[in-house]
Enzyme design. Sequence first.
Site, PDB file in Angstrom:
ATOM      1  N   SER A  47       0.849  -1.182   0.000  1.00  0.00           N
ATOM      2  CA  SER A  47       0.000   0.000   0.000  1.00  0.00           C
ATOM      3  C   SER A  47       0.885   1.232   0.000  1.00  0.00           C
ATOM      4  O   SER A  47       2.103   1.150   0.197  1.00  0.00           O
ATOM      5  CB  SER A  47      -0.925   0.010   1.228  1.00  0.00           C
ATOM      6  N   CYS A  48       0.277   2.390  -0.230  1.00  0.00           N
ATOM      7  CA  CYS A  48       1.029   3.649  -0.200  1.00  0.00           C
ATOM      8  C   CYS A  48       0.044   4.755   0.143  1.00  0.00           C
ATOM      9  O   CYS A  48      -0.835   4.567   0.982  1.00  0.00           O
ATOM     10  CB  CYS A  48       1.743   3.895  -1.517  1.00  0.00           C
ATOM     11  N   GLY A  49       0.171   5.905  -0.506  1.00  0.00           N
ATOM     12  CA  GLY A  49      -0.784   6.977  -0.272  1.00  0.00           C
ATOM     13  C   GLY A  49      -2.042   6.818  -1.109  1.00  0.00           C
ATOM     14  O   GLY A  49      -3.152   6.915  -0.601  1.00  0.00           O
ATOM     15  N   GLY A  66      -1.806   4.601  -4.430  1.00  0.00           N
ATOM     16  CA  GLY A  66      -1.590   3.678  -5.532  1.00  0.00           C
ATOM     17  C   GLY A  66      -0.556   4.089  -6.555  1.00  0.00           C
ATOM     18  O   GLY A  66      -0.634   3.641  -7.705  1.00  0.00           O
ATOM     19  N   SER A  76      -5.280   2.400  -0.992  1.00  0.00           N
ATOM     20  CA  SER A  76      -4.217   2.704  -0.042  1.00  0.00           C
ATOM     21  C   SER A  76      -4.683   3.659   1.064  1.00  0.00           C
ATOM     22  O   SER A  76      -5.847   3.640   1.462  1.00  0.00           O
ATOM     23  CB  SER A  76      -2.984   3.223  -0.781  1.00  0.00           C
TER      24      SER A  76
END
Length: 282
Positions: free
Chosen positions: A236-238, A240, A263
């Site tokens: 995951s991130c902020g 995608g 995310s």
Amino acid sequence: MPADPRDQVFVTAPVLAGLLQGPRPPVVLCVRNPRTAEMAGAPRIPGSIDVDLPTELSSPGGGTKGSRPLPEIGALQEAARRWGIRQGDAVVVYDHDRCLVAGRGWWVLRWAGIADARLLDGGFAAWQAAGLPVATTPGTPAPGDVVLSPGHLGVLDADGAAALARQGVLLDSRVRPNYIGATVAPGQPRRGHIPGSVSAPAIDNLTEAGTFAEAETLRYLYAALGADGSQPVGVSCGAGISAAHAVAVLASIGVEASMYPGSWSAWIADPDRPVVVGGRPE
């Protein structure tokens, strides 16, 4: 496609230059976030086509969909044909930011069924550093005929990400301060990370020159985080983008990983989702 996992994901500037002289050269896409009118005259790889990340590699977002949901497959196919992609074409994706943006293009194309999609190692800077030709006008391809379908890479929703953080490895590819989080002003989005997720900043995948670290280094890096292929892995991130970069890097060392496209932007839109603040997973 090449047999080595790294060569299936990345291509160097000199190799790309050779491919562009071949009988069926790859389609070369430059991912912009966002694309602007000024970029049409900016230096580029000759023949490359600009792709707008917000509108062509995403669909409208908001709420628990996250900031950048996956594109609707029909709209993506229409865009891909506009970029000149024909059935069976190879595609090379690059950007002007060390593939940290282009990774989204690579992931979306692979997810949509384009098997031979690769990232230009080092991005446009590596192309320039190799002394290769540069153009200042976009390519003008004939319309393509590619047929796309969704689901060729693993996708996680919020529940799946939460479960994977407990039953496998969920990596968080944001910069570490965003993972750690802190208190925020009233009305601002919460900061922190998904419970159980492990900090794995995407920037750590790169050398100081902006190219991808060598395979052995990447294997050690991810094995230390539990992502050695022995258990399910997700990223995951902020919203995608850097997560897609990380999925590509993992693929280059033979580790399959799913991505949570929504995310953090989707996670915090649900007030019932728990948030961990601090440098540890829990």
